[in-house]
Design an enzyme around this catalytic site. Sequence first.
Site, PDB file in Angstrom:
ATOM      1  N   TRP B 101       0.374  -1.167   0.351  1.00 19.00           N
ATOM      2  CA  TRP B 101       0.131  -0.178  -0.240  1.00 19.00           C
ATOM      3  C   TRP B 101       0.701   1.303  -0.503  1.00 19.00           C
ATOM      4  O   TRP B 101       0.589   2.470  -0.293  1.00 19.00           O
ATOM      5  CB  TRP B 101      -0.338   0.068   0.863  1.00 19.00           C
ATOM      6  N   ASP B 171      -1.830   7.138   5.856  1.00 18.91           N
ATOM      7  CA  ASP B 171      -2.612   5.976   6.036  1.00 18.91           C
ATOM      8  C   ASP B 171      -2.604   4.869   7.134  1.00 18.91           C
ATOM      9  O   ASP B 171      -2.427   3.849   6.822  1.00 18.91           O
ATOM     10  CB  ASP B 171      -2.149   5.115   4.372  1.00 18.91           C
ATOM     11  N   LYS B 195     -12.044  -1.511   8.085  1.00 15.35           N
ATOM     12  CA  LYS B 195     -11.702  -2.353   8.389  1.00 15.35           C
ATOM     13  C   LYS B 195     -12.483  -1.957  10.313  1.00 15.35           C
ATOM     14  O   LYS B 195     -12.631  -3.219  10.585  1.00 15.35           O
ATOM     15  CB  LYS B 195     -10.429  -1.548   8.717  1.00 15.35           C
TER      16      LYS B 195
END
Lengths: 367, 367
Positions: B101, B171, B195
């Site tokens: 990511w 992030d 999440k």
Amino acid sequence: MSTYNFSAGPAVMPKPVIEQIQAELPSFQGSEMSIMEISHRSQLFDQVINDAEADLRDLMAIPDNYHVLFFQGGGTLQFTAAPLNLATKHHHIGLLDSGHWASRAADEARRVNTQVDILGTAAATHFTALPTLTAPVDQNLDYVHITTNNTIEGTAYTTLPVTGNVPLVADMSSNFLGQVYNVSDFGMIFAGAQKNLGPAGLTIVIVRDDLIGQAQNLPSMLDYQLFADKRSMFNTPPVFAIYAAGLVLKWLKQQGGLKVVEQHNRTKANLLYDFLDQSKLFTCQVKPTDRSLMNVPFVTGTPALDAQVIAGATQHGLLNLKGHRLVGGMRASLYNAMPLAGVQALVDYLAAFEANHAKGELTHVSN
Amino acid sequence: MSTYNFSAGPAVMPKPVIEQIQAELPSFQGSEMSIMEISHRSQLFDQVINDAEADLRDLMAIPDNYHVLFFQGGGTLQFTAAPLNLATKHHHIGLLDSGHWASRAADEARRVNTQVDILGTAAATHFTALPTLTAPVDQNLDYVHITTNNTIEGTAYTTLPVTGNVPLVADMSSNFLGQVYNVSDFGMIFAGAQKNLGPAGLTIVIVRDDLIGQAQNLPSMLDYQLFADKRSMFNTPPVFAIYAAGLVLKWLKQQGGLKVVEQHNRTKANLLYDFLDQSKLFTCQVKPTDRSLMNVPFVTGTPALDAQVIAGATQHGLLNLKGHRLVGGMRASLYNAMPLAGVQALVDYLAAFEANHAKGELTHVSN
């Protein structure tokens, strides 16, 4: 008392869809997981997104050379994405100025260095009619943008403007699936879900495959070719919204498809327009040939009286009739999931309000 | 049989939240409208979004000089938006390469003409440890990007890299609300909801107010200052996702807040890590000090055996343990809504599998 939700969006959804979502919320397809908890990479979700695409293709008779893409960010993100993906040759588009959302689309296109020519505007009519092309369309435009249904102004295209070989790009947010269009008349169609398709948070893009793939180095979340290649799953899609939209699409098929739905919408809209046109108190200012099947704005001409109409309607279970802040008055949105009984209840209420008001006026005159 | 969902996201949500959504789905707050049908301009939704923001501020102790913004498009859209909004002075950022990511974030920043310096990479360890800064941070960077929790690789920052006066942009998608961070250590935090916060289709941005408002002419859907000015309602926000997230935030407060939740997560993660570290069959390859509380990747070392582990787990109601396709093996995601009993069930299953396997091996050897 039955209640009816005339909101312009997010808007009324079909009752059987809400009931199904409710029933299966704790365990989707016997998985012991909520639809909100399942992976977008699971077989369960694969079926959901494949069905949604197949049902949409079926309902709209979408030709094979069009991609169906699932985005987030509403129509507004597509105001940016459309020029970035499609205006790659001339960086120059045309636009018919039919009101607020068309104007927003022009703004966003300019922000990404696209020249926007206004090919016609309805400003002189205060957008109570559709704009018309003031000249033949320059064939060196990348595309022409229209807003097929103007949610705030209450206008909608039935006959499309003639643009020759220049593709038509349609923001169909507020009458997507509410009336029949021929997909191959467009280079691209896009629509936020929160009118006729489901909860907010999902945007559909339908785009002809030869028009994309020319843009270089786009942000991934704005890249139509990438979304096509990755089946709209470059990153996590809005799983719940796609699932809910899928149920609405199945419901539309059960209703008999879009021709039947459009006919029903026409019946609903005519009931209200006919009432308004014979009323001495209420007026719909939109040009009859340009009227929307989805959004019906109307006024008494007196803001204080409009406020009374809206307050009384709410007491009668007729919800969210307040007009958009830009135009005031009332607005009844009659999306697919609004039953005829709701429109009838609205007309009955308005007729009773008018009758009472006429009595009040007479009393006032005779005093 | 109880089932437990170890999906990396979309992921398990708190049961009481799902039950509440189910109960009030047909009529939100007695309105006779589903939360999916209410206007984002309504008082009902005003309360929803205001509560969500207030509860998030409370849980994370977000200082007043930070905006809380509600976006769509996942972390990936923020990979584009962050440099467009924050890298306005030097168009030059630093990034710590902690895996997939982080690498995606670098790609997207470069697509919008931002120079990205990799200030450290964990590639040599195959990302089984966090990267470290190879030199003091150049103070002429607009910001330094980190991924606080690496969902695929199973690493997470507890101690933050020292960047001097250069703001840290995080992030935090996969450990947002799962462990305590000090918001004022960051210039900006962003996180996809799917999440620890709720269903997919919502992204939270927390950004220091002095860092935004410098960018010119941004697309509206990427403009932090516009979203701040319009309270995240420049266009229709994802109403349902914000509502669901709001319920999760209230649930987190009922649990006692993030310190309590982090402690619970630590207990859960340690239970699994302790098992793996003493196991002769299973290995977690991640460096102990860099291990994530949220995502625990592990392997047997034999892909065919991993497949047996996963298939057997599914039969035992332990769902979605397959590792990410980039790394293979198994991965157990232990987000806030995963109960300790789920982790215990997993450990019990793995221990039994190992015991059976050892018997099989012995049999095999003795043959």
